[in-house]
Design a protein around this motif. Structure first.
Motif, short mmCIF file in Angstrom:
data_model
loop_
_atom_site.label_atom_id
_atom_site.label_comp_id
_atom_site.label_asym_id
_atom_site.label_seq_id
_atom_site.Cartn_x
_atom_site.Cartn_y
_atom_site.Cartn_z
N GLY A 243 10.13 7.29 6.94
CA GLY A 243 10.67 7.62 5.62
C GLY A 243 11.02 9.08 5.51
N ALA A 244 11.91 9.36 4.55
CA ALA A 244 12.30 10.75 4.29
C ALA A 244 12.62 10.92 2.83
N SER A 245 12.21 12.04 2.30
CA SER A 245 12.53 12.36 0.90
C SER A 245 12.42 13.86 0.72
N LYS A 246 12.74 14.32 -0.50
CA LYS A 246 12.56 15.74 -0.80
C LYS A 246 11.09 16.02 -1.04
N MET A 247 10.75 17.29 -1.01
CA MET A 247 9.34 17.61 -1.17
C MET A 247 8.87 17.41 -2.61
N GLU B 104 0.84 -1.21 0.00
CA GLU B 104 0.00 0.00 0.00
C GLU B 104 0.87 1.26 0.00
N LEU C 91 -1.72 2.53 7.54
CA LEU C 91 -2.13 1.71 6.40
C LEU C 91 -3.27 0.77 6.83
N SER C 92 -3.88 0.15 5.85
CA SER C 92 -5.06 -0.69 6.14
C SER C 92 -4.70 -1.89 7.02
N THR D 91 -0.17 -0.90 9.81
CA THR D 91 1.20 -0.38 9.82
C THR D 91 1.17 1.14 9.84
N ARG D 92 1.94 1.68 10.77
CA ARG D 92 2.00 3.14 10.86
C ARG D 92 3.23 3.65 10.12
N VAL D 93 3.01 4.74 9.40
CA VAL D 93 4.07 5.32 8.57
C VAL D 93 4.26 6.78 8.97
N GLN D 94 5.50 7.14 9.17
CA GLN D 94 5.83 8.56 9.40
C GLN D 94 6.79 8.98 8.29
N TRP D 95 6.32 9.85 7.43
CA TRP D 95 7.14 10.26 6.28
C TRP D 95 7.50 11.73 6.43
N ILE D 96 8.79 12.00 6.24
CA ILE D 96 9.27 13.37 6.38
C ILE D 96 9.70 13.90 5.02
N PHE D 97 9.07 14.94 4.58
CA PHE D 97 9.50 15.64 3.36
C PHE D 97 10.40 16.79 3.81
N VAL E 151 7.14 2.31 9.99
CA VAL E 151 7.87 2.70 8.79
C VAL E 151 8.19 4.19 8.91
N LEU F 68 8.00 18.79 6.21
CA LEU F 68 6.62 18.37 6.38
C LEU F 68 6.63 16.92 6.87
N GLU F 69 6.01 16.68 7.99
CA GLU F 69 5.97 15.33 8.54
C GLU F 69 4.56 14.79 8.37
#
Lengths: 219, 133
Positions: A198-202, A107, B117-118, B121-127, A196, B111-112
């Motif tokens: 994660g990190a990326s550029k905007m 997903e 997810l369904s 699973t928890r996701v923390q994504w940092i831009f 999970v 931006l965090e």
């Protein structure tokens, strides 16, 4: 007349002196500074003794009693935990390997639009609560991690702070290298849960760093 | 000498002229004694002052003589600056300064994003604008 004035002056001071109470509490597990930060109260005066690992409380009996209860609640043995980190690089480069595609949830992959997931490194770190754990990862990556137990002992949750730093770079004529921070976040992780990060550029989604963090409290 | 003659001799007084002469002699002697110390005192006051003045004058003359530098017997020639065999100075080129990438003001840098997810699973994504792997 003079006796009456003296009584009027001394009576409030005597009353206050009776109200104030001093109590010394020796800590068994936690540091005095951390407990002092917890008890930060304007009305309660706290003196710290690192030598004796103790706190001296000065305040009204009610305040001292409340502080003692808080200390008893938080001066618990420090827990040990084990963390498993899988560091994955996501990209759309055709020459990149795709050996970690199964580790990333499908997903999430559909949301990210990367085509390749290469495992850079995996690490296991074990340490005590409130202590820094340092990790040297492949590709000149460096990681630092610290955790605290947040909730009650019945269903503990770990508040984990994780920082992954990239390869040191020398910018211009600077003498000391600049180490960029790739990922820095705090996450609440339950015992045995995998999160999970994660990190990326905007905008330029050329590559991303994904860290699968699994935390496990040790008895 | 009989008793009567002795009594007469002791009870006899000098003549009036003799008394006047003795009194005048005694007055002159007293006046002379009175004036003599005054003259002596005045002389002893001036003598040390004069001696000190003379000593100070002599010390001043001596110091003035001692301070004077005697002329040299031989004067050395005046020094001259030697010409060093060095190349002419050149203007140094200033090193180029490569600026560190500065974040632009007004744009969001980080931006965090928190996702669940369904499957739980928890996701923390940092831009992050400065992210570079």
């Amino acid at each position: 007349m003079s006796k009456a004035i003296l009584i009027l002056i001394l009576a409030p001071a005597l009353l206050l002196a009776e109200e104030a109470q001093t109590k010394t509490v020796r800590l068994k597990h936690q540091s005095p500074e951390s407990i002092q930060r917890l008890l930060n109260n304007a009305r309660l005066r706290i003196s710290v003794s690192n030598e004796f690992n103790a706190l001296m409380l000065l305040g009204s009996p009610e305040e001292v009693k409340t502080a003692e209860a808080t200390i008893a609640q938080y001066d618990t043995p420090r827990r040990q935990a084990e963390f498993v980190l899988r560091v994955i690089e996501a990209s759309s480069l055709p020459q990149a390997t795709n050996d970690a595609a199964d580790l990333v949830p499908g997903e999430l992959k559909s949301l990210l639009r990367y085509s390749r997931y290469a495992q850079r490194d995996s690490a296991i770190a074990r340490g005590m609560e409130a202590e820094w754990l340092y990790l040297g990862l492949a590709g000149n990556l460096r990681g630092s991690l610290r955790f605290r137990i947040q909730s009650d002992p019945a269903s503990p949750q770990l508040s984990v702070f994780l920082r992954i730093q990239g390869k040191p770079q020398v910018l211009g004529d600077a003498k000391s290298p600049y180490t960029p921070t790739l990922l820095e976040t705090s996450a609440g992780v339950k015992d045995g849960e995998t999160v999970v990060l994660g990190a990326s550029k905007m905008q330029e989604n050329t590559a991303a760093l994904i860290v699968l963090l699994t935390a496990k409290l040790l008895p | 000498m009989s008793q009567d003659e002795l009594r007469q001799l002791l009870s006899s007084l000098p003549e009036d002229a003799e008394l006047a002469a003795r009194a005048a002699r005694a007055r002159r002697g007293a006046l002379a004694r009175l004036e003599q110390p005054v003259r002596a005192r005045g002389g002893w006051l001036w003598a040390p002052a004069l001696a000190v003045f003379v000593l100070v004058l002599a010390a001043g003359v001596w110091a003035n003589r001692a301070r004077r530098v005697e002329p040299l017997l031989w004067s050395p020639p005046a020094p001259h600056i030697a010409v060093a065999p060095l190349p002419a100075p050149q203007r140094a080129t200033a090193p180029k300064r490569i600026p560190r990438p500065a974040p632009r003001a007004g744009k969001q840098e980080r931006l965090e994003l928190h996702l669940a997810l369904s499957d739980g699973t928890r996701v923390q994504w940092i831009f992050d604008k400065n992210f570079s792997l």
